[in-house]
Write a protein that holds these residues in place. Sequence first.
Motif, PDB file in Angstrom:
ATOM      1  N   PRO A 603      42.643  43.934  47.520  1.00  0.00           N
ATOM      2  CA  PRO A 603      42.088  43.503  46.222  1.00  0.00           C
ATOM      3  C   PRO A 603      40.607  43.161  46.311  1.00  0.00           C
ATOM      4  O   PRO A 603      39.950  43.035  45.276  1.00  0.00           O
ATOM      5  N   LEU A 604      40.068  43.011  47.528  1.00  0.00           N
ATOM      6  CA  LEU A 604      38.648  42.677  47.680  1.00  0.00           C
ATOM      7  C   LEU A 604      37.746  43.898  47.542  1.00  0.00           C
ATOM      8  O   LEU A 604      36.533  43.748  47.364  1.00  0.00           O
ATOM      9  N   VAL A 605      38.322  45.091  47.659  1.00  0.00           N
ATOM     10  CA  VAL A 605      37.513  46.315  47.581  1.00  0.00           C
ATOM     11  C   VAL A 605      36.847  46.404  46.209  1.00  0.00           C
ATOM     12  O   VAL A 605      37.497  46.246  45.172  1.00  0.00           O
ATOM     13  N   GLY A 606      35.549  46.639  46.203  1.00  0.00           N
ATOM     14  CA  GLY A 606      34.794  46.743  44.966  1.00  0.00           C
ATOM     15  C   GLY A 606      34.241  45.429  44.466  1.00  0.00           C
ATOM     16  O   GLY A 606      33.428  45.421  43.524  1.00  0.00           O
ATOM     17  N   MET A 607      34.650  44.319  45.077  1.00  0.00           N
ATOM     18  CA  MET A 607      34.147  43.012  44.661  1.00  0.00           C
ATOM     19  C   MET A 607      32.959  42.622  45.529  1.00  0.00           C
ATOM     20  O   MET A 607      32.847  43.006  46.686  1.00  0.00           O
ATOM     21  N   ALA A 612      34.394  37.538  45.095  1.00  0.00           N
ATOM     22  CA  ALA A 612      35.608  37.273  45.873  1.00  0.00           C
ATOM     23  C   ALA A 612      35.772  35.796  46.201  1.00  0.00           C
ATOM     24  O   ALA A 612      36.871  35.339  46.494  1.00  0.00           O
ATOM     25  N   ASN A 613      34.647  35.051  46.166  1.00  0.00           N
ATOM     26  CA  ASN A 613      34.715  33.603  46.399  1.00  0.00           C
ATOM     27  C   ASN A 613      35.415  33.296  47.716  1.00  0.00           C
ATOM     28  O   ASN A 613      36.258  32.393  47.815  1.00  0.00           O
ATOM     29  N   LYS A 641      28.559  44.278  48.019  1.00  0.00           N
ATOM     30  CA  LYS A 641      29.878  44.761  47.614  1.00  0.00           C
ATOM     31  C   LYS A 641      30.706  45.111  48.858  1.00  0.00           C
ATOM     32  O   LYS A 641      30.182  45.594  49.862  1.00  0.00           O
ATOM     33  N   LEU A 642      31.997  44.873  48.761  1.00  0.00           N
ATOM     34  CA  LEU A 642      32.922  45.204  49.841  1.00  0.00           C
ATOM     35  C   LEU A 642      33.567  46.555  49.554  1.00  0.00           C
ATOM     36  O   LEU A 642      34.030  46.809  48.433  1.00  0.00           O
ATOM     37  N   ASP A 643      33.614  47.438  50.565  1.00  0.00           N
ATOM     38  CA  ASP A 643      34.171  48.773  50.420  1.00  0.00           C
ATOM     39  C   ASP A 643      35.410  48.932  51.298  1.00  0.00           C
ATOM     40  O   ASP A 643      35.582  48.203  52.289  1.00  0.00           O
ATOM     41  N   ALA A 644      36.248  49.889  50.957  1.00  0.00           N
ATOM     42  CA  ALA A 644      37.424  50.188  51.768  1.00  0.00           C
ATOM     43  C   ALA A 644      36.990  50.634  53.159  1.00  0.00           C
ATOM     44  O   ALA A 644      36.050  51.419  53.308  1.00  0.00           O
ATOM     45  N   GLY A 645      37.668  50.109  54.181  1.00  0.00           N
ATOM     46  CA  GLY A 645      37.344  50.457  55.555  1.00  0.00           C
ATOM     47  C   GLY A 645      36.289  49.579  56.189  1.00  0.00           C
ATOM     48  O   GLY A 645      35.994  49.730  57.388  1.00  0.00           O
ATOM     49  N   ASP A 646      35.682  48.676  55.411  1.00  0.00           N
ATOM     50  CA  ASP A 646      34.684  47.765  55.983  1.00  0.00           C
ATOM     51  C   ASP A 646      35.330  46.886  57.051  1.00  0.00           C
ATOM     52  O   ASP A 646      36.452  46.398  56.886  1.00  0.00           O
ATOM     53  N   VAL A 670      44.131  37.117  44.049  1.00  0.00           N
ATOM     54  CA  VAL A 670      42.703  36.846  44.053  1.00  0.00           C
ATOM     55  C   VAL A 670      42.262  36.617  42.616  1.00  0.00           C
ATOM     56  O   VAL A 670      42.458  37.484  41.756  1.00  0.00           O
ATOM     57  N   PRO A 671      41.653  35.467  42.320  1.00  0.00           N
ATOM     58  CA  PRO A 671      41.200  35.218  40.950  1.00  0.00           C
ATOM     59  C   PRO A 671      40.179  36.269  40.514  1.00  0.00           C
ATOM     60  O   PRO A 671      39.393  36.762  41.314  1.00  0.00           O
ATOM     61  N   ALA A 672      40.227  36.609  39.237  1.00  0.00           N
ATOM     62  CA  ALA A 672      39.247  37.560  38.710  1.00  0.00           C
ATOM     63  C   ALA A 672      37.847  36.985  38.836  1.00  0.00           C
ATOM     64  O   ALA A 672      37.658  35.770  38.914  1.00  0.00           O
ATOM     65  N   SER A 673      36.849  37.867  38.874  1.00  0.00           N
ATOM     66  CA  SER A 673      35.462  37.411  39.054  1.00  0.00           C
ATOM     67  C   SER A 673      35.002  36.503  37.923  1.00  0.00           C
ATOM     68  O   SER A 673      34.095  35.695  38.089  1.00  0.00           O
ATOM     69  N   THR A 674      35.647  36.662  36.739  1.00  0.00           N
ATOM     70  CA  THR A 674      35.239  35.833  35.601  1.00  0.00           C
ATOM     71  C   THR A 674      36.034  34.531  35.519  1.00  0.00           C
ATOM     72  O   THR A 674      35.780  33.717  34.640  1.00  0.00           O
ATOM     73  N   THR A 675      36.995  34.356  36.423  1.00  0.00           N
ATOM     74  CA  THR A 675      37.828  33.148  36.403  1.00  0.00           C
ATOM     75  C   THR A 675      37.132  32.034  37.177  1.00  0.00           C
ATOM     76  O   THR A 675      36.887  32.171  38.375  1.00  0.00           O
ATOM     77  N   PRO A 676      36.796  30.934  36.513  1.00  0.00           N
ATOM     78  CA  PRO A 676      36.131  29.847  37.234  1.00  0.00           C
ATOM     79  C   PRO A 676      37.108  29.120  38.154  1.00  0.00           C
ATOM     80  O   PRO A 676      38.289  28.988  37.858  1.00  0.00           O
ATOM     81  N   CYS A 677      36.594  28.671  39.309  1.00  0.00           N
ATOM     82  CA  CYS A 677      37.368  27.872  40.256  1.00  0.00           C
ATOM     83  C   CYS A 677      36.622  26.564  40.501  1.00  0.00           C
ATOM     84  O   CYS A 677      35.379  26.533  40.487  1.00  0.00           O
ATOM     85  N   GLN A 678      37.361  25.524  40.751  1.00  0.00           N
ATOM     86  CA  GLN A 678      36.742  24.211  40.876  1.00  0.00           C
ATOM     87  C   GLN A 678      37.582  23.338  41.793  1.00  0.00           C
ATOM     88  O   GLN A 678      38.812  23.382  41.757  1.00  0.00           O
ATOM     89  N   TRP A 679      36.893  22.561  42.642  1.00  0.00           N
ATOM     90  CA  TRP A 679      37.580  21.592  43.494  1.00  0.00           C
ATOM     91  C   TRP A 679      37.688  20.266  42.738  1.00  0.00           C
ATOM     92  O   TRP A 679      36.701  19.746  42.246  1.00  0.00           O
TER      93      TRP A 679
END
Length: 783
Positions: A603-607, A612-613, A641-646, A670-679
Amino acid sequence: MLEDFRLIVDLVSVLAAAAVGGVLAGLCRQPALLGYILGGMVVGPAGLGLLKELLQIETLAQFGAAFLLFALGVEFSFAEIKKVQGVALGGAALQIVLTIAVTVVLCGTIGAWDDLPAKGVFLGAILSLSSTAVVLKCLMERNETSTPQGQIMLGILVVQDLALGLMLAVLPALNQPPEAIGMAIGQALVKIGLFAAGAIVVGIWVIPRLLRLLAKTESRELFLLGVVTLCLSIALLTEHLGLSIEMGAFVAGLMISEVEYADQTLTYVEPLRDIFAALFFATVGILIDPVFLWQNLELILGLVALVFLGKFLIVTPIVMLFRYPLKTAITVGLGLAQIGEFSFVLASEGRSLGLVSRRIYLLILGTTAVTLILTPFILQLAPQLFKWAEGVPLLKPYFAPGELPKEVATGDVVENHVVVCGYGRVGRNLVQLLQEHKYPVVVIDQSEAAIQKLREAKVGYVYGNAASLYVLEKAGVNKAKSLVITLPDPVGSRLALKRALEIQPSLDVVVRAYQNRDIELFYQLGAREVVQPEFEASLELTSHVLKRYGMPVSAVAGEMQQIRNSHYLDLRPERSPAEITRDLKLAIEGLNGKWYTLPGDSPLVGMSIEEANIRWLTGVSLVAIQRETGEQIDYPTAETKLDAGDRCLVVGAVPEQSAFNQLVKGEVAVPASTTPCQWLQITAGSPAIGKTLSELHLRREYGVQVQAIRRDGRFIRFPDGTADLQAGDQLLWCGGSYTLNQLREWISPTPPLAKLDVPVIKVAVSEALEEFLPLDSQRENRL
């Protein structure tokens, strides 16, 4: 060729060979003195045989040994040695005595010599000395001269160099009957005592006046001539008293070290010292017979192994006896396991007195040379050794920097404070400036001298290792507003930064970087600001000049801040990709690094890394990426950006790496890039305490998911519904902003932890560094 020019030709040949050897050693990233030794071997009688006036060359080389010890005496700092005076004095004396005793017993057991113990004592004295030049060079390259292990090594080395004078005084008695040895030692001690008393008198009442008179002439030539004359005169006096030229030169340096002209003296003498020191080490190489080394290679390698193992087993327990950690003791043991350059002086004197045959003398020279060559490699391998040991469950408690704090005195400072790691000169200035602004401070340090100063100043402190989770927790990092790291140890700084962010991920951290290669890694590990003293000096000096030329203050400040925001990239020397990769490998020593490959369905490919946080979700830091095309990206930016095979090089603890592996394989969401995360922290009185995540129905009713829980310095990655919640837990929530704000009021009734404005700390750090900014070469050399 005229005989009058023979000495000049020989001298030029030796210096040229030393220069070439030094350059080659530098290209191989080894101490220059190893190149000097090899250069001497090439032009010596056993090599090309270019030298004819060998005796005169050896006489000139004595000046090299004298100037080496003279400069060491000038640089000698009683204040620095006082920090480790117990292990420096008692430990060094015990190490020398034990080394001599073990050598005598070993020689007697194998029947190496008939007339023991005299020759066994002589060999033991040679083996007891370690290399000040090699160890100091290695410590300076690794920026570890101010670390506990660095101070201990330098303290012991200084005492060993002082003991050389006593050894040279006793040496002539070793070829006499045994009953004469005690008398010789007594006479030597009396001579040394009288000479020391005279040196103190002259150092207090004569030397300052003489240097002041020389300085008044405002002539560099006269000052240098006077200092050299003083050094050699005292050296010749000690030679006449039967002590040694080297000891006299060292005492002359000590007499100057406490005078106000010490810096000026060292600046003038250093070029002369370096030239004659190169001549000295090249002469050592001249004395070594490479053919003899090859013919006796197995024997010499066996002696090298015996020396390293024997000295390591002697030094390490001694350091531990003075209650230093095992890791520190092992580092000191490895660093002092070689035979020193001044053992050549002792061996040469012993041969002239008939204490050893030529064969034994050549074996000593060969063994010493090999140990000097191997020492830098051994010190480089030490971090890998500790890293391996920390990964072994049975060894981890002994090597991991997780020791409990020795003492805690934080008073009423328990929250909203600044934690300062390291109470050296910069740390003291920083604490003073913060207190002037009424900010509460807690200092972490593991030096008893520093802790005593904190007690007297009534500043909150924790006595322990700043890289320890337990120590950081005792300092209240989880409730602190900011953390400032001014530790002299780069590895300790990295670990302190990494573990502080494990406790409080949103903590503002400012780090002092001693080396350029640490800047990007500190940022990758999560530092908010990284301060490099030399670059800050350049910026401050440039700011002053630009303002004097009429440039608006706001424009100057903006330009300087832009350079800081670029991580000083404009000021850093341009490096090749290979150099950056090599520096990265050095920078992550002591940290757990591992490569992971991104599968095509990850799921990190393309992010991007920011999307990816990764650090917030797993705790690891992504410091390098290898593309399938062969491209390597060291210190990738947040937009990379992260690519397949990295292949991704991540740094983190084993549980953090395990969580990253889960993330990479898509085993967790994996949260979407637009999803805010907070501690958010669960405070006392929260209705969530005692409940499990499934009982709160967060995902079904609120569309919120808990990605991680931090509890007592531990990470619970991607918890399931059975995880119960406790007061003090920090939860990583991912969901809508409006929902998160509503949950904050319910989960954490008190406001979330605030963050101290980073520029305030940045200014404080910069002001604290002003005392040490290299405004001129003299200050830079002394620093």
